[in-house]
Write a protein that holds these residues in place. Structure first.
Motif, short mmCIF file in Angstrom:
data_model
loop_
_atom_site.label_atom_id
_atom_site.label_comp_id
_atom_site.label_asym_id
_atom_site.label_seq_id
_atom_site.Cartn_x
_atom_site.Cartn_y
_atom_site.Cartn_z
N UNK A 33 47.35 40.22 27.58
CA UNK A 33 46.12 39.99 28.52
C UNK A 33 46.60 39.90 29.89
N UNK A 34 48.07 39.23 30.22
CA UNK A 34 48.47 39.32 31.54
C UNK A 34 48.63 40.53 32.04
N UNK A 35 49.22 41.67 31.12
CA UNK A 35 49.17 42.93 31.60
C UNK A 35 47.84 43.77 32.01
N UNK A 36 47.01 43.35 30.85
CA UNK A 36 45.86 44.25 30.88
C UNK A 36 45.06 43.67 32.35
N UNK A 37 44.88 42.37 32.49
CA UNK A 37 44.32 41.90 33.61
C UNK A 37 44.86 42.29 34.96
N UNK A 38 46.23 42.35 35.11
CA UNK A 38 46.73 42.90 36.45
C UNK A 38 46.23 44.39 36.60
N UNK A 39 46.34 45.09 35.41
CA UNK A 39 45.79 46.60 35.69
C UNK A 39 44.53 46.57 35.92
N UNK A 40 43.70 45.92 35.64
CA UNK A 40 42.00 45.93 35.71
C UNK A 40 42.02 45.56 37.28
N UNK A 41 42.53 44.51 37.67
CA UNK A 41 42.57 44.07 39.05
C UNK A 41 42.96 45.18 40.19
N UNK A 42 43.73 46.01 39.67
CA UNK A 42 44.15 47.24 40.63
C UNK A 42 43.14 48.20 40.77
N UNK A 43 42.06 48.22 39.87
CA UNK A 43 41.15 49.51 39.92
C UNK A 43 40.27 49.21 40.75
N UNK A 44 39.28 50.45 41.38
CA UNK A 44 38.69 50.17 42.35
C UNK A 44 37.43 49.95 41.67
N UNK A 45 36.41 49.47 42.52
CA UNK A 45 35.08 48.90 41.82
C UNK A 45 33.91 49.36 42.81
N UNK A 46 34.07 50.70 43.13
CA UNK A 46 33.09 51.22 43.86
C UNK A 46 31.80 51.50 42.85
N UNK A 47 30.62 51.64 43.47
CA UNK A 47 29.42 51.78 42.68
C UNK A 47 29.38 53.03 41.73
N UNK A 48 30.52 54.08 41.95
CA UNK A 48 30.53 55.22 41.27
C UNK A 48 31.33 55.25 39.83
N UNK A 49 32.16 53.82 39.93
CA UNK A 49 33.05 53.85 38.66
C UNK A 49 32.70 52.57 38.07
N UNK A 50 31.92 51.57 38.43
CA UNK A 50 31.71 50.07 38.22
C UNK A 50 30.33 49.76 38.14
#
Length: 328
Positions: free
Chosen positions: A179-196
């Motif tokens: 969970x720690x690894x997955x969370x860190x990776x998700x936090x690094x992703x862009x959250x623009x309207x085109x992807x999120x």
């Protein structure tokens, strides 16, 4: 999926369903159990037209989240997306509550979805393309959706949920580390309207109904798991039966799905390359929900189906546990 003890309680008789259906107009004698998983779902008829009653224990569901789900579904319906719609009760409410000495229940009714369920073993490339196109259309509408009142939860809330589950199971240290690894990776992703944005999260074949005579469209049900997340996770969870299959035909089917999706939404190749990482989140979340389901006190007089279901859930949890690893 709900806790097994709640499922046993809810399926002990149809009494609660029979009381809840009185809030809506219905044809007497038509109520029957359809399925039970995260909720109890009963089919019934009104003027010989089929509808579905969905209810749950109040302790298992947040009524504000239910309101947000309904608002999103109404938005989709108003914008021409083929999905089931919530139906008002006799008193003009979309949500009804039943309080009993033992528990409180919250219920909604939805229209039926027209069409048939397709099978992963027989689905064609053309149908896969239409399926992908349907999900792409959903995400296009999600990009423009602004809730008026309540807002659905996000992936962050699922992380908090998983943490709370794993902390009750100290032997699941590997899952907590994952969970720690997955969370860190998700936090690094862009959250623009085109992807999120707001996703369905359960866009699998058992929740979509294919109508071949109506422009090969899909009617969609069960927005109960909708949340704010990356659109890519909706693709990954939808393709769960295909994505881990090395069969060349499965790869062709996946490509057909992605072609259909790309006809409605931009999907960069680097996002597709990250599907395996999104799969790790999905596996972990499913695992946490299974652990939660299997948390129960001793149940007296278990029904005939109980042991078989418990064994199946434990087996699935064991298989998911094998997917947790340190490398990224």
């Amino acid at each position: 999926m709900m806790k097994l003890e709640n499922m046993v309680r809810g399926l002990a008789s149809d009494t609660i369903a029979q009381r809840l259906i009185q809030f809506w107009e219905h044809d007497e004698g038509t109520l029957e159990l359809w399925r039970a998983s995260s909720n109890f779902v009963y089919a019934f008829e009104r003027n010989q037209v089929q509808y579905f009653l969905r209810f749950s224990f109040e302790q298992d569901k947040n009524i504000e989240q239910l309101k947000a789900e309904i608002e999103y579904m109404q938005y989709l319906h108003l914008n021409g997306f083929p999905s089931v719609t919530p139906i008002k009760s006799l008193s003009g409410e979309l949500i009804e509550t039943l309080k009993t000495p033992e528990a409180t229940y919250i219920a909604v009714v939805f229209s039926a979805a027209y069409g048939i369920n397709l099978d992963s073993d027989t689905i064609t490339e053309k149908q896969m393309e239409e399926w992908g196109k349907s999900l792409g259309s959903l995400h296009c509408l999600s990009k423009k959706f602004v809730p008026v009142s309540e807002r659905r939860n996000s992936w962050v809330d699922t992380v908090h949920f998983m943490e709370s589950v794993f902390q009750k199971h100290p032997m699941e240290l590997i899952a907590l580390e994952e969970l720690g690894r997955v969370t860190s990776w998700l936090q690094s992703l862009p959250t623009g309207n085109d992807v999120y944005g707001l996703i369905h999260y359960d866009f699998q074949l058992d929740n979509i109904f294919f109508e071949e005579n109506k422009n090969h469209s899909f009617n969609v049900i069960d927005f109960d798991d909708a949340m704010y997340h990356w659109y890519a996770i909706d693709i990954v969870t939808a393709l769960d039966d295909f994505i881990d299959d090395d069969n060349p035909h499965s790869k062709l089917l996946i490509q057909s799905f992605l072609n259909g999706y790309r006809s409605k939404m931009v999907l960069e190749n680097d996002v597709v390359a990250q599907f395996s990482q999104y799969q790790r989140y999905a596996n972990l979340y499913k695992f946490a929900k299974l652990l939660k389901t299997l948390e129960f006190e001793e149940i007296i007089d278990t029904p005939p189906w109980f042991d078989g279901l418990k064994i199946k859930l434990v087996r699935v949890a064991d298989e998911l546990r094998k997917t947790f690893h340190g490398s990224w």
